[in-house]
Design an enzyme around this catalytic site. Structure first.
Site, PDB file in Angstrom:
ATOM      1  N   HIS A  18       0.845  -1.197   0.000  1.00 26.79           N
ATOM      2  CA  HIS A  18       0.000   0.000   0.000  1.00 26.79           C
ATOM      3  C   HIS A  18       0.887   1.257   0.000  1.00 26.79           C
ATOM      4  CE1 HIS A  18      -3.120  -2.570   2.350  1.00 26.79           C
ATOM      5  NE2 HIS A  18      -3.667  -2.326   1.190  1.00 26.79           N
ATOM      6  N   LYS A  42     -15.918  -7.709   5.011  1.00 30.56           N
ATOM      7  CA  LYS A  42     -14.955  -8.526   5.757  1.00 30.56           C
ATOM      8  C   LYS A  42     -14.994  -8.102   7.228  1.00 30.56           C
ATOM      9  CE  LYS A  42     -11.688  -7.922   1.945  1.00 30.56           C
ATOM     10  NZ  LYS A  42     -10.438  -7.262   1.620  1.00 30.56           N
ATOM     11  N   ARG A  91      -2.361  -6.183  -8.191  1.00 32.51           N
ATOM     12  CA  ARG A  91      -1.141  -6.955  -7.943  1.00 32.51           C
ATOM     13  C   ARG A  91      -0.944  -8.043  -8.974  1.00 32.51           C
ATOM     14  NH1 ARG A  91      -3.175  -7.819  -2.007  1.00 32.51           N
ATOM     15  NH2 ARG A  91      -5.021  -7.563  -3.271  1.00 32.51           N
ATOM     16  N   SER A 129      -2.843  -7.784   2.950  1.00 35.69           N
ATOM     17  CA  SER A 129      -3.136  -7.647   4.382  1.00 35.69           C
ATOM     18  C   SER A 129      -3.567  -8.990   4.966  1.00 35.69           C
ATOM     19  CB  SER A 129      -4.261  -6.634   4.595  1.00 35.69           C
ATOM     20  OG  SER A 129      -3.892  -5.391   4.088  1.00 35.69           O
TER      21      SER A 129
HETATM   22  P1  ADP Z   1      -9.932  -3.938  -0.015  1.00 33.77           P
HETATM   23  O1  ADP Z   1     -10.610  -4.646   1.117  1.00 33.77           O
HETATM   24  O2  ADP Z   1     -10.719  -2.804  -0.562  1.00 33.77           O
HETATM   25  O3  ADP Z   1      -9.381  -4.840  -1.083  1.00 33.77           O
HETATM   26  P2  ADP Z   1      -7.184  -3.541   0.828  1.00 33.77           P
HETATM   27  O4  ADP Z   1      -6.725  -2.710   1.977  1.00 33.77           O
HETATM   28  O5  ADP Z   1      -6.898  -4.988   0.877  1.00 33.77           O
HETATM   29  O6  ADP Z   1      -8.719  -3.215   0.714  1.00 33.77           O
HETATM   30  O7  ADP Z   1      -6.594  -2.956  -0.521  1.00 33.77           O
HETATM   31  C1  ADP Z   1      -6.832  -1.646  -0.934  1.00 33.77           C
HETATM   32  C2  ADP Z   1      -6.320  -1.466  -2.345  1.00 33.77           C
HETATM   33  O8  ADP Z   1      -4.907  -1.658  -2.353  1.00 33.77           O
HETATM   34  C3  ADP Z   1      -6.874  -2.491  -3.344  1.00 33.77           C
HETATM   35  O9  ADP Z   1      -7.018  -1.854  -4.586  1.00 33.77           O
HETATM   36  C4  ADP Z   1      -5.798  -3.536  -3.414  1.00 33.77           C
HETATM   37  O10 ADP Z   1      -5.802  -4.200  -4.669  1.00 33.77           O
HETATM   38  C5  ADP Z   1      -4.567  -2.679  -3.248  1.00 33.77           C
HETATM   39  N1  ADP Z   1      -3.430  -3.409  -2.696  1.00 33.77           N
HETATM   40  C6  ADP Z   1      -3.411  -4.243  -1.645  1.00 33.77           C
HETATM   41  N2  ADP Z   1      -2.174  -4.744  -1.427  1.00 33.77           N
HETATM   42  C7  ADP Z   1      -1.388  -4.204  -2.398  1.00 33.77           C
HETATM   43  C8  ADP Z   1      -0.014  -4.351  -2.758  1.00 33.77           C
HETATM   44  N3  ADP Z   1       0.806  -5.190  -2.121  1.00 33.77           N
HETATM   45  N4  ADP Z   1       0.425  -3.638  -3.799  1.00 33.77           N
HETATM   46  C9  ADP Z   1      -0.417  -2.835  -4.486  1.00 33.77           C
HETATM   47  N5  ADP Z   1      -1.703  -2.670  -4.223  1.00 33.77           N
HETATM   48  C10 ADP Z   1      -2.196  -3.340  -3.195  1.00 33.77           C
END
Ligand code: ADP
Length: 159
Positions: A18, A42, A91, A129
């Site tokens: 992120h 979630k 990703r 995450s």
């Molecule tokens: P959500 O529950 O909306 O998927 P996340 O916090 O998991 O929330 O992810 C938020 C955004 O960041 C999403 O668009 C996800 O694809 C992106 N994201 C998550 N991890 C990574 C990463 N390692 N690299 C790039 N983007 C990421």
């Protein structure tokens, strides 16, 4: 007109993936608002205050970043912040189908708001995450996936 992007997500927890995206987005837009979802389907491990505080603490040195939580429709939150752009991370191909559907729905709900996708630097492409939480719960080392204060918070909460 200022280019304002919303980067929405659960950030449960914020990871180095992120952060990589946020740093690069901060150079492209006048402002980037990290929008932490409160009512994700979630069940969150960290509560909303913990996610807000930990996210704020790791992005505080980046100039044009703001961290907020929201519990409304994403397009309504974007509009309320005068943001024209929703930023999402991709990703792998596996992210694509869901993200494509989400952006289509959001475009339908508000055609004036554009969804843009960014990919992380290669070394962050496998971080999620949910995997961080799983590795932690099994006693694994998460130090290369999250900043140290996030690691400490997660450990304190888990044990
Ligand atoms: P959500 O529950 O909306 O998927 P996340 O916090 O998991 O929330 O992810 C938020 C955004 O960041 C999403 O668009 C996800 O694809 C992106 N994201 C998550 N991890 C990574 C990463 N390692 N690299 C790039 N983007 C990421």
């Amino acid at each position: 007109m200022k280019k304002i992007a919303i980067y929405p997500g659960s950030f449960d927890p914020i990871t180095n993936g992120h952060i990589d995206l946020i740093k690069r987005a901060s150079k492209l837009f006048d402002a980037v608002i990290i929008g932490i979802t409160q009512n994700s389907k979630k069940t969150a491990f960290l509560n909303i205050d913990e996610r807000l505080k930990s996210t704020k603490s790791v992005v505080q040195e980046i100039d044009n970043i703001k961290v907020m939580s929201f519990d409304t429709l994403l397009v309504d939150f974007a509009k309320s912040q005068n943001a024209q752009i929703i930023l999402r991370g991709l990703r792998a191909v596996s992210d694509f189908e869901y993200e494509f559907q989400l952006s289509g729905m959001n475009k339908h709900l508000n055609p004036n708001i554009e969804t843009l996708f960014m990919t992380p630097a290669e070394q962050y492409a496998n971080i999620s995450s949910s995997l961080v939480r799983e590795i932690l719960s099994l006693g694994g080392d998460i130090s290369s996936f999250v900043p140290i204060n996030v690691e400490n918070l997660l450990k304190a909460k888990m044990y």
